[in-house]
Scaffold this active site. Structure first.
Site, PDB file in Angstrom:
ATOM      1  N   ARG A 169       0.864  -1.190   0.000  1.00 36.60           N
ATOM      2  CA  ARG A 169       0.000   0.000   0.000  1.00 36.60           C
ATOM      3  C   ARG A 169       0.892   1.228   0.000  1.00 36.60           C
ATOM      4  O   ARG A 169       1.694   1.432   0.917  1.00 36.60           O
ATOM      5  CB  ARG A 169      -0.897  -0.004   1.242  1.00 36.60           C
ATOM      6  CG  ARG A 169      -1.752   1.242   1.417  1.00 36.60           C
ATOM      7  CD  ARG A 169      -2.459   1.186   2.762  1.00 36.60           C
ATOM      8  NE  ARG A 169      -3.312   2.338   3.016  1.00 36.60           N
ATOM      9  CZ  ARG A 169      -2.910   3.484   3.577  1.00 36.60           C
ATOM     10  NH1 ARG A 169      -1.639   3.640   3.931  1.00 36.60           N
ATOM     11  NH2 ARG A 169      -3.763   4.455   3.791  1.00 36.60           N
ATOM     12  N   ASP A 196       1.450   4.732   0.745  1.00 34.46           N
ATOM     13  CA  ASP A 196       0.845   5.761   1.581  1.00 34.46           C
ATOM     14  C   ASP A 196       1.200   7.148   1.057  1.00 34.46           C
ATOM     15  O   ASP A 196       2.373   7.455   0.828  1.00 34.46           O
ATOM     16  CB  ASP A 196       1.354   5.604   3.018  1.00 34.46           C
ATOM     17  CG  ASP A 196       0.845   6.700   3.931  1.00 34.46           C
ATOM     18  OD1 ASP A 196      -0.364   6.731   4.183  1.00 34.46           O
ATOM     19  OD2 ASP A 196       1.668   7.524   4.371  1.00 34.46           O
ATOM     20  N   GLU A 253      -3.010   4.793  -2.232  1.00 37.92           N
ATOM     21  CA  GLU A 253      -3.849   5.496  -1.265  1.00 37.92           C
ATOM     22  C   GLU A 253      -3.893   6.962  -1.669  1.00 37.92           C
ATOM     23  O   GLU A 253      -2.943   7.715  -1.445  1.00 37.92           O
ATOM     24  CB  GLU A 253      -3.282   5.334   0.147  1.00 37.92           C
ATOM     25  CG  GLU A 253      -4.183   5.890   1.241  1.00 37.92           C
ATOM     26  CD  GLU A 253      -3.720   7.233   1.780  1.00 37.92           C
ATOM     27  OE1 GLU A 253      -4.513   7.891   2.482  1.00 37.92           O
ATOM     28  OE2 GLU A 253      -2.584   7.634   1.488  1.00 37.92           O
ATOM     29  N   LEU A 285      -8.586  18.010   7.206  1.00 34.12           N
ATOM     30  CA  LEU A 285      -9.839  18.749   7.289  1.00 34.12           C
ATOM     31  C   LEU A 285     -10.914  18.182   6.386  1.00 34.12           C
ATOM     32  O   LEU A 285     -12.080  18.533   6.506  1.00 34.12           O
ATOM     33  CB  LEU A 285      -9.586  20.222   6.957  1.00 34.12           C
ATOM     34  CG  LEU A 285      -8.650  20.942   7.936  1.00 34.12           C
ATOM     35  CD1 LEU A 285      -8.503  22.401   7.530  1.00 34.12           C
ATOM     36  CD2 LEU A 285      -9.168  20.845   9.358  1.00 34.12           C
ATOM     37  N   TYR A 286     -10.519  17.293   5.460  1.00 33.88           N
ATOM     38  CA  TYR A 286     -11.501  16.728   4.545  1.00 33.88           C
ATOM     39  C   TYR A 286     -12.053  15.403   5.057  1.00 33.88           C
ATOM     40  O   TYR A 286     -12.692  14.669   4.327  1.00 33.88           O
ATOM     41  CB  TYR A 286     -10.902  16.538   3.150  1.00 33.88           C
ATOM     42  CG  TYR A 286      -9.633  15.713   3.096  1.00 33.88           C
ATOM     43  CD1 TYR A 286      -9.650  14.332   3.298  1.00 33.88           C
ATOM     44  CD2 TYR A 286      -8.408  16.303   2.803  1.00 33.88           C
ATOM     45  CE1 TYR A 286      -8.515  13.582   3.228  1.00 33.88           C
ATOM     46  CE2 TYR A 286      -7.253  15.546   2.729  1.00 33.88           C
ATOM     47  CZ  TYR A 286      -7.299  14.189   2.941  1.00 33.88           C
ATOM     48  OH  TYR A 286      -6.152  13.421   2.873  1.00 33.88           O
TER      49      TYR A 286
END
Length: 496
Positions: A193, A195, A235, A346-347
């Site tokens: 994965r 990141d 990701e 913040l999302y």
């Protein structure tokens, strides 16, 4: 729509927070979770696994933290399960030996080219427009003032001051990444994965996110992984069309749009946005409802990086969704989200998925069944698997918003949780997903405003989910069962 790709379920988990160490995790997977998962995504277990960003800031990415076990333990786990591990491609810990050598020796350090500073990307200086253009998931500029070799410098730190960004234009950075990939794949890890890979391609005059260099770096890592027999999962949080485009050139992407769309469907009693997504979503996806991060909102909204392209939800729908989550959680998610707590994107809304649905067992189970029936590889987060609630004590202790969904489970808590009807029903559905032959066949789906039908069919084998989000009723039917009903909305009555 129709689709014919499927994959066995995987568990997402911190090793220490579910099972203590790798040996304990093996025992859980062979015991209470026997026959449930084909694979496991081990969240960072490198040295140290308990840094300032829960392991995503390793000082040594090539070593297993000895408190959790060894590479031999990872290899043993890979004998029974597909093992996914993180390659943290954007940054390393500011406490790493490599960066500390740069702190001591500055540009004379052999590791100096590996780390990104403002001047290394903007040697002639950056204008206000250059800086304003940079995309960052958190408020403020992505720089931290540090002293390197006696000189004050602006070091690039996209996420936190403890995570120093790599400069993938340098050979030494690639030597480092190759050593990480080699360590993982040599221990039997077959899924990598990547990141925060979207932030790797910093380039002057751009947003420094999802740039052409980032695409090149991704392809280079893909080649390194394939040479070693591993596949790659990206990701990336962003506009949903970005996931569609990226999926064409990599092994897997996350279906990050699914969680907020399912929540919208169950809160607003509206399936049309989910239907739209099913018409375009990539088949080579890893599906999730919850993860170690928050519930992504950016993945279904409009995005400045895609001007003119609307989101799957409009701004009013997104506002209503966020408020519905906060209301359903009794306000606990509000205390963990945005400016209310540190180290946050913040999302994202920080909340367990169970609390995001008001601990309504039937609607929670329906959400999980929609995920399990959706084409792709279903990954289930350990807290979600156990229908966990927001850990406000941990949030208060750490001040880190995402910790609200990162509970430390005791063996006794796990043993009690698996017998709750809502958890037992999830386990049964995951075993069905793993074993039933229909999932090797073709997928079809039908939607109205409030009803859906999801069907897998292979010859005379069939699994069907039928649901109505207006009243929360549903049934999961499977051929080969005496009564064909695997579970329905009555399965979780008296769960709590």
């Amino acid at each position: 729509m129709t689709d014919s790709r499927a994959g066995g379920p995987q568990l997402i988990t911190y090793i220490d927070r579910l099972a203590g160490d790798l040996d304990g995790l093996q025992s859980v997977l062979r015991g209470l979770l026997d026959g449930v998962f084909d694979g496991v995504h081990l969240l960072p277990y490198y040295t140290p696994f308990d840094g300032t960003d829960a392991g995503f800031d390793p000082t040594d990415h090539t070593q297993v933290d000895p408190r959790l076990g060894s590479w031999e333990d990872v290899r043993a786990l890979s004998g029974d399960h597909t093992v996914m591990s993180d390659v943290i491609v954007n940054h390393v810990s500011s406490s790493s030996a490599m960066f500390q050598d740069v702190v001591e020796n500055g540009d004379q350090s052999r590791w100096s080219p590996m780390f990104l500073t403002l001047s290394s990307l903007f040697p002639d200086g950056a204008t206000e427009a250059d800086l304003a253009r940079i995309y960052r998931p958190r408020p403020g500029m992505p720089f931290t003032t540090m002293t390197l070799g006696g000189e004050r410098r602006l070091v690039w730190t996209t996420f936190t001051p403890d995570q120093v960004d790599l400069d993938l234009r340098s050979d030494v950075a690639w030597e480092y990444l190759e050593s990480v990939i080699e360590a993982l794949t040599s221990a039997g890890v077959t899924m990598l994965r990547l990141d925060a890979v979207g932030y790797t391609g910093k380039e002057a005059g751009t947003s420094c996110f999802m740039t052409e260099p980032a695409a090149r770096y991704t392809q280079r890592i893909l080649e390194l992984a394939h040479e070693r027999g591993a596949s790659v999962l990206l990701e990336i949080h962003g506009h949903y069309l970005q996931q569609v485009e990226i999926a064409r050139s990599v092994d897997y992407v996350y279906d990050f749009a699914l969680p907020p769309l399912v929540l919208h469907a169950l809160h607003a009693r509206d399936l049309r946005p989910l239907e739209t997504w099913f018409g375009v979503r990539p088949a080579n996806a890893v599906t999730v409802l919850d993860t170690h991060d928050g519930i992504g909102i950016v993945d279904v909204g409009a995005n400045d990086l895609r001007p003119g392209d609307p989101g799957l939800l409009n701004p009013a729908q997104i506002d209503a969704l966020v408020e519905s989550i906060h209301d359903a959680s009794g306000g606990t998610s509000r205390a963990a989200t945005g400016a209310a707590a540190s180290n946050l994107d913040l999302y994202q809304v920080n909340c367990t998925f169970y609390d995001a649905l008001g601990q309504n067992d039937a609607r929670y189970l329906l959400a999980r069944l929609i995920q399990i029936m959706t084409p792709g590889i279903p990954q289930v987060y350990y807290v979600g698997l156990l229908a966990g609630v927001n850990d406000m004590a941990l949030l208060e202790a750490s001040g880190v918003g995402r910790d609200v969904n990162r509970h430390h489970y005791s063996a006794e808590e796990i043993a009690a949780a698996v017998y709750r009807p809502v958890v037992a029903a999830q386990l049964e559905a995951l075993r069905l997903r793993r074993e039933h032959g229909a999932f090797d066949g073709e997928f079809t789906s039908e939607f109205t405003d409030t009803t859906l039908s999801m069907r897998w069919n292979q010859g005379d084998q069939e699994v069907v989910l039928q649901a109505d989000v207006a009243d929360g009723t549903f049934s999961l039917l499977a051929s080969g069962r005496d009564d064909e009903v695997v579970c329905d909305h009555t399965s979780v009555i008296a769960s709590r």
